[in-house]
Design a protein around this motif. Sequence first.
Motif, PDB file in Angstrom:
ATOM      1  N   MET A 177      92.556 -27.577  85.591  1.00 37.62           N
ATOM      2  CA  MET A 177      91.638 -28.699  85.817  1.00 37.62           C
ATOM      3  C   MET A 177      90.761 -28.451  87.038  1.00 37.62           C
ATOM      4  SD  MET A 177      94.073 -31.918  84.793  1.00 37.62           S
ATOM      5  CE  MET A 177      94.850 -31.981  83.178  1.00 37.62           C
ATOM      6  N   GLU A 178      91.334 -27.832  88.055  1.00 38.42           N
ATOM      7  CA  GLU A 178      90.550 -27.472  89.241  1.00 38.42           C
ATOM      8  C   GLU A 178      89.483 -26.441  88.872  1.00 38.42           C
ATOM      9  OE1 GLU A 178      89.281 -26.940  93.204  1.00 38.42           O
ATOM     10  OE2 GLU A 178      90.544 -28.509  92.362  1.00 38.42           O
ATOM     11  N   LEU A 179      89.854 -25.455  88.083  1.00 37.05           N
ATOM     12  CA  LEU A 179      88.906 -24.418  87.686  1.00 37.05           C
ATOM     13  C   LEU A 179      87.820 -24.970  86.769  1.00 37.05           C
ATOM     14  CD1 LEU A 179      91.424 -21.518  87.051  1.00 37.05           C
ATOM     15  CD2 LEU A 179      89.783 -21.673  88.922  1.00 37.05           C
ATOM     16  N   LEU A 180      88.193 -25.859  85.870  1.00 32.43           N
ATOM     17  CA  LEU A 180      87.197 -26.455  84.972  1.00 32.43           C
ATOM     18  C   LEU A 180      86.183 -27.289  85.743  1.00 32.43           C
ATOM     19  CD1 LEU A 180      89.489 -27.553  81.998  1.00 32.43           C
ATOM     20  CD2 LEU A 180      87.775 -25.729  81.970  1.00 32.43           C
ATOM     21  N   ALA A 181      86.655 -27.951  86.791  1.00 31.32           N
ATOM     22  CA  ALA A 181      85.748 -28.762  87.599  1.00 31.32           C
ATOM     23  C   ALA A 181      84.685 -27.902  88.265  1.00 31.32           C
ATOM     24  CB  ALA A 181      86.534 -29.535  88.654  1.00 31.32           C
ATOM     25  N   ARG A 182      85.022 -26.639  88.557  1.00 33.01           N
ATOM     26  CA  ARG A 182      84.053 -25.730  89.186  1.00 33.01           C
ATOM     27  C   ARG A 182      83.145 -25.039  88.177  1.00 33.01           C
ATOM     28  NH1 ARG A 182      88.227 -21.930  92.559  1.00 33.01           N
ATOM     29  NH2 ARG A 182      89.484 -23.543  93.570  1.00 33.01           N
ATOM     30  N   ALA A 183      83.582 -24.972  86.938  1.00 31.80           N
ATOM     31  CA  ALA A 183      82.956 -24.069  85.979  1.00 31.80           C
ATOM     32  C   ALA A 183      81.619 -24.544  85.440  1.00 31.80           C
ATOM     33  CB  ALA A 183      83.905 -23.799  84.814  1.00 31.80           C
ATOM     34  N   LEU A 184      81.243 -25.795  85.667  1.00 32.36           N
ATOM     35  CA  LEU A 184      79.936 -26.271  85.211  1.00 32.36           C
ATOM     36  C   LEU A 184      78.833 -25.904  86.201  1.00 32.36           C
ATOM     37  CD1 LEU A 184      80.819 -29.816  83.835  1.00 32.36           C
ATOM     38  CD2 LEU A 184      80.224 -27.783  82.524  1.00 32.36           C
TER      39      LEU A 184
ATOM     40  N   HIS B 137     107.792 -30.617  94.215  1.00 31.96           N
ATOM     41  CA  HIS B 137     107.516 -32.014  94.580  1.00 31.96           C
ATOM     42  C   HIS B 137     106.199 -32.478  93.971  1.00 31.96           C
ATOM     43  CE1 HIS B 137     107.203 -35.675  96.953  1.00 31.96           C
ATOM     44  NE2 HIS B 137     106.007 -35.281  97.350  1.00 31.96           N
ATOM     45  N   HIS B 138     105.220 -31.585  93.954  1.00 30.98           N
ATOM     46  CA  HIS B 138     103.901 -31.923  93.404  1.00 30.98           C
ATOM     47  C   HIS B 138     103.767 -31.527  91.932  1.00 30.98           C
ATOM     48  CE1 HIS B 138     102.417 -32.932  97.384  1.00 30.98           C
ATOM     49  NE2 HIS B 138     102.882 -31.780  97.829  1.00 30.98           N
ATOM     50  N   PHE B 139     104.428 -30.428  91.558  1.00 28.15           N
ATOM     51  CA  PHE B 139     104.283 -29.888  90.205  1.00 28.15           C
ATOM     52  C   PHE B 139     105.681 -29.593  89.659  1.00 28.15           C
ATOM     53  CE2 PHE B 139     100.824 -28.336  92.974  1.00 28.15           C
ATOM     54  CZ  PHE B 139      99.750 -29.021  92.416  1.00 28.15           C
ATOM     55  N   PRO B 140     106.267 -30.519  88.915  1.00 28.78           N
ATOM     56  CA  PRO B 140     107.676 -30.378  88.519  1.00 28.78           C
ATOM     57  C   PRO B 140     107.950 -29.213  87.572  1.00 28.78           C
ATOM     58  CG  PRO B 140     106.680 -32.311  87.495  1.00 28.78           C
ATOM     59  CD  PRO B 140     105.714 -31.826  88.513  1.00 28.78           C
ATOM     60  N   THR B 141     106.964 -28.769  86.822  1.00 34.98           N
ATOM     61  CA  THR B 141     107.152 -27.644  85.908  1.00 34.98           C
ATOM     62  C   THR B 141     106.030 -26.637  86.111  1.00 34.98           C
ATOM     63  OG1 THR B 141     105.809 -28.593  84.108  1.00 34.98           O
ATOM     64  CG2 THR B 141     108.167 -29.183  84.174  1.00 34.98           C
ATOM     65  N   ARG B 142     106.277 -25.425  85.630  1.00 39.08           N
ATOM     66  CA  ARG B 142     105.230 -24.401  85.714  1.00 39.08           C
ATOM     67  C   ARG B 142     104.013 -24.829  84.913  1.00 39.08           C
ATOM     68  NH1 ARG B 142     104.572 -18.395  83.366  1.00 39.08           N
ATOM     69  NH2 ARG B 142     105.296 -19.396  81.468  1.00 39.08           N
ATOM     70  N   GLN B 143     104.237 -25.438  83.753  1.00 39.20           N
ATOM     71  CA  GLN B 143     103.099 -25.890  82.941  1.00 39.20           C
ATOM     72  C   GLN B 143     102.274 -26.943  83.673  1.00 39.20           C
ATOM     73  OE1 GLN B 143     106.174 -25.450  81.764  1.00 39.20           O
ATOM     74  NE2 GLN B 143     106.153 -24.612  79.673  1.00 39.20           N
ATOM     75  N   ALA B 144     102.943 -27.845  84.383  1.00 41.11           N
ATOM     76  CA  ALA B 144     102.215 -28.874  85.137  1.00 41.11           C
ATOM     77  C   ALA B 144     101.355 -28.235  86.222  1.00 41.11           C
ATOM     78  CB  ALA B 144     103.200 -29.867  85.750  1.00 41.11           C
ATOM     79  N   LEU B 145     101.884 -27.220  86.886  1.00 45.02           N
ATOM     80  CA  LEU B 145     101.130 -26.526  87.928  1.00 45.02           C
ATOM     81  C   LEU B 145      99.948 -25.765  87.330  1.00 45.02           C
ATOM     82  CD1 LEU B 145     100.504 -25.364  90.662  1.00 45.02           C
ATOM     83  CD2 LEU B 145     102.446 -23.797  90.410  1.00 45.02           C
ATOM     84  N   VAL B 146     100.177 -25.059  86.242  1.00 48.38           N
ATOM     85  CA  VAL B 146      99.090 -24.298  85.627  1.00 48.38           C
ATOM     86  C   VAL B 146      98.028 -25.242  85.067  1.00 48.38           C
ATOM     87  CG1 VAL B 146      98.498 -22.694  83.767  1.00 48.38           C
ATOM     88  CG2 VAL B 146     100.522 -22.282  85.177  1.00 48.38           C
ATOM     89  N   ALA B 147      98.453 -26.380  84.522  1.00 45.26           N
ATOM     90  CA  ALA B 147      97.489 -27.365  84.010  1.00 45.26           C
ATOM     91  C   ALA B 147      96.638 -27.918  85.153  1.00 45.26           C
ATOM     92  CB  ALA B 147      98.213 -28.496  83.287  1.00 45.26           C
ATOM     93  N   ALA B 148      97.258 -28.220  86.285  1.00 47.60           N
ATOM     94  CA  ALA B 148      96.500 -28.715  87.443  1.00 47.60           C
ATOM     95  C   ALA B 148      95.529 -27.646  87.935  1.00 47.60           C
ATOM     96  CB  ALA B 148      97.463 -29.110  88.559  1.00 47.60           C
ATOM     97  N   THR B 149      95.958 -26.404  87.904  1.00 44.96           N
ATOM     98  CA  THR B 149      95.090 -25.292  88.298  1.00 44.96           C
ATOM     99  C   THR B 149      93.904 -25.189  87.343  1.00 44.96           C
ATOM    100  OG1 THR B 149      96.976 -24.096  89.224  1.00 44.96           O
ATOM    101  CG2 THR B 149      95.002 -22.800  88.703  1.00 44.96           C
TER     102      THR B 149
END
Length: 209
Positions: free
Chosen positions: A69-76, A55-67
Amino acid sequence: MPETLKPTPQDRRSRSTQAKVIRATIACLDRLGYAETTFARIQERAGVSRGAITHHFPTRQALVAATAMELLARALDPVERRAAQAASPEPVRDLITRAWGQVVNAAGGRAMVEILVACRTDAELYRLLETRLHDWDRQSRASVARAYVGADPAPDDAELLWSMTRNFLRGLVLHERFVTDPAYLARMVERFAGMMESQLTPLPAKDAP
């Protein structure tokens, strides 16, 4: 000025589910690698239905991409948070060893390495992340340039040195599986940080913009 709408119970449930799924994805990427991080494995770890994931992540790539982006937001964090809290930038040796221990060689950092490697062969994943990865790289280099100066007179030397540092630390994540003694990796980080300390110097507080 329009009032800010409070999140509804459904909004909170939706955000909670997304956060749970992303945490499960990070754990799977870290422990299993990209190829074995499937919806079934994530569903099992997150304890949610497959429908709740798709429902939130229609494909595995969409889910991994969202993940990612979350990790990049923390990495600075190794540069930006300390720069905001301290009167002067963190010593380079401390910056690098903390970046290794708390960011790169942690579940999220190892998961991010899996994602970056996967981008070389998964065209759809790379398409979803290409712009964000370039933006993050520019932001990361700019953050360092605001707080440090390189030994070379080139104006972008601090950015170059920090890019070298990031790539070295990510490479250690891949190298880690071939090393039996974790202390050996710690020594490599310490030696590298010592070398970088002679090349990358914190700007005095009064000189930092």
